[in-house]
Design an enzyme around this catalytic site. Structure first.
Site, PDB file in Angstrom:
ATOM      1  N   HIS A 249       3.764 -12.656  -5.991  1.00 19.96           N
ATOM      2  CA  HIS A 249       2.649 -12.955  -5.088  1.00 19.96           C
ATOM      3  C   HIS A 249       2.166 -14.404  -5.232  1.00 19.96           C
ATOM      4  CE1 HIS A 249      -0.620 -12.057  -2.412  1.00 19.96           C
ATOM      5  NE2 HIS A 249      -0.468 -10.734  -2.514  1.00 19.96           N
TER       6      HIS A 249
ATOM      7  N   ARG B  59       0.809  -1.220   0.000  1.00 23.37           N
ATOM      8  CA  ARG B  59       0.000   0.000   0.000  1.00 23.37           C
ATOM      9  C   ARG B  59       0.842   1.269   0.000  1.00 23.37           C
ATOM     10  NH1 ARG B  59      -2.670  -4.073   1.979  1.00 23.37           N
ATOM     11  NH2 ARG B  59      -4.949  -4.163   1.916  1.00 23.37           N
TER      12      ARG B  59
ATOM     13  N   HIS C  33      -0.926  -2.480  -4.581  1.00 21.58           N
ATOM     14  CA  HIS C  33      -0.295  -3.327  -5.599  1.00 21.58           C
ATOM     15  C   HIS C  33      -0.243  -2.683  -6.984  1.00 21.58           C
ATOM     16  CE1 HIS C  33       0.229  -6.303  -2.664  1.00 21.58           C
ATOM     17  NE2 HIS C  33      -0.797  -7.086  -2.891  1.00 21.58           N
TER      18      HIS C  33
ATOM     19  N   GLU D 254       6.185 -12.397   0.644  1.00 18.32           N
ATOM     20  CA  GLU D 254       6.404 -11.376  -0.378  1.00 18.32           C
ATOM     21  C   GLU D 254       7.617 -10.525   0.011  1.00 18.32           C
ATOM     22  OE1 GLU D 254       2.508  -9.352  -1.038  1.00 18.32           O
ATOM     23  OE2 GLU D 254       1.815 -10.982   0.265  1.00 18.32           O
TER      24      GLU D 254
ATOM     25  N   ASP E  10      -1.025 -10.827   8.228  1.00 18.69           N
ATOM     26  CA  ASP E  10      -0.932  -9.963   7.047  1.00 18.69           C
ATOM     27  C   ASP E  10       0.005  -8.829   7.448  1.00 18.69           C
ATOM     28  OD1 ASP E  10      -1.289  -8.626   4.689  1.00 18.69           O
ATOM     29  OD2 ASP E  10      -3.470  -8.518   4.795  1.00 18.69           O
TER      30      ASP E  10
END
Length: 349
Positions: free
Chosen positions: A185, A86, A111, A313, A249
């Site tokens: 991803h 973000r 993204h 990631e 996350d």
């Protein structure tokens, strides 16, 4: 070692979508589409001697374009760019120029915007069958695409080694200062039965993670993992301390020298005996346990649900373009963007 090109029969933006299969002498192989450089398959031999696909995806390329899939789009196996994760309020400033991006995740940019690198057909610019099979894809992102400045040329090379290492090597150049933060991803599941990844054992070599606001946007504050559920400095089951309604996350700041290629993450699954070790030159790794995953008719007709995979990631700090204390994500015309990430598969027994 071999490389095979497989036409899909699909044309997007006047470009043909082609699958590339890289195979080593062990029979391990990876299948990559030039659309979004999607890793569609990563097949290796598990401890029982069975060939096992360790990434989520679809049996048919057309399924990646299905409106139902795109409505709750998880970016299956694709490159993320120009900017991973973000950007707060979808806005950043370079010099005296402020750039407003599409706000496709609440008030933030996620993204790369509405149509990122994940939904572009990349050129196949080089293929090699030995001594290790590889393919290089290239994409030119024009000045103003998703309102990012500069004409940006990105090369991404995938190389499969005899040691079951999938090496991703990135390079990028620009003719105008721009923001860039690339990652890949892939959704991994090391279990032969797929299903919930809570019993996968996870280790992340990071003493701190990044604070996020309510929209998962990084604030700039580092928080020690010690004494928290985010402490993966020693291997533990992913579900051991997690909030079952949230999973993970989170971005972890790796304990490493900036720019050095080093071990970031190790994941073990007991039934398959498979180990996924992730090495990277990048300063952070984002662990996502797929809370929002809800995909119908995946490989073999299987539905993929929340916590049915994990992503590691590797990237620069999210929102670093707005946080001067973080390593810079500004690429200037005289500089070369480089990144290397390795996904290495081995056996735990």
């Amino acid at each position: 070692m071999s490389v095979q090109q497989i036409p899909t029969g699909k044309i997007i933006d006047l470009e043909e979508v082609i699958a590339i299969e890289l195979t080593n002498s062990k029979g391990s192989y990876v299948k990559i589409f030039n659309y979004g450089t999607i890793i569609n398959k990563f097949v290796v031999k598990n401890a029982s001697g069975e060939m096992q696909d360790i990434v989520l995806g679809f049996d048919s390329f057309d399924q990646y374009l299905d409106p139902a899939y795109l409505e709750n789009y998880p970016y299956f196996g694709a490159i993320i760019g120009r900017y991973a994760n973000r950007i707060k309020n979808g806005k950043f400033t370079i010099g005296e120029e402020t750039y407003q991006l599409a706000q496709n995740a609440g008030t933030d940019t996620l993204h790369g915007g509405v149509v990122g690198f994940d939904r572009k057909v990349w050129d196949i610019v080089d293929i090699s069958e030995g001594p290790q099979s590889s393919v290089t894809f290239q994409y030119e992102s024009v000045d103003g695409e998703e309102n990012f400045p500069g004409n940006l040329i990105v090369d991404l090379t995938f190389e499969l080694t005899e040691n079951d290492e999938l090496i991703l090597s990135y390079e990028a150049e620009t003719d105008k200062a721009t923001a860039i933060n690339l990652t890949h991803h892939s959704y991994f599941n090391l279990s032969p039965k797929v299903g919930n990844v809570k019993d996968h054992k996870q280790q992340i070599f990071a003493s701190n993670y990044l604070e996020q606001d309510d929209n998962y946007s990084v604030t700039g504050k580092l928080i020690p993992v010690a004494g928290t559920a985010w402490d993966f400095t020693k291997s533990k089951a992913i579900g051991e301390n997690w909030n079952e309604e949230e999973g993970y996350d989170q971005t972890f700041v790796l304990d490493k020298i900036y720019g050095d290629l080093s071990l970031a993450s190790k994941t073990i699954e007991d039934e398959s005996g498979l180990v996924l070790s992730v090495y990277t030159t990048e300063p952070v790794a984002h662990l996502y346990t797929a809370k929002y995953l809800a995909v119908k008719n995946g490989k073999g007709g299987q539905d993929y649900d929340s916590y049915g995979a994990f992503c590691v990631e590797t990237q620069h700090h999210p929102n670093a373009v707005n946080i001067p204390e973080f390593p810079t994500t500004i690429l200037n015309p005289d500089d070369l963007y480089t990144q290397t990430t390795i996904y290495k598969i081995s056996l735990n027994r």
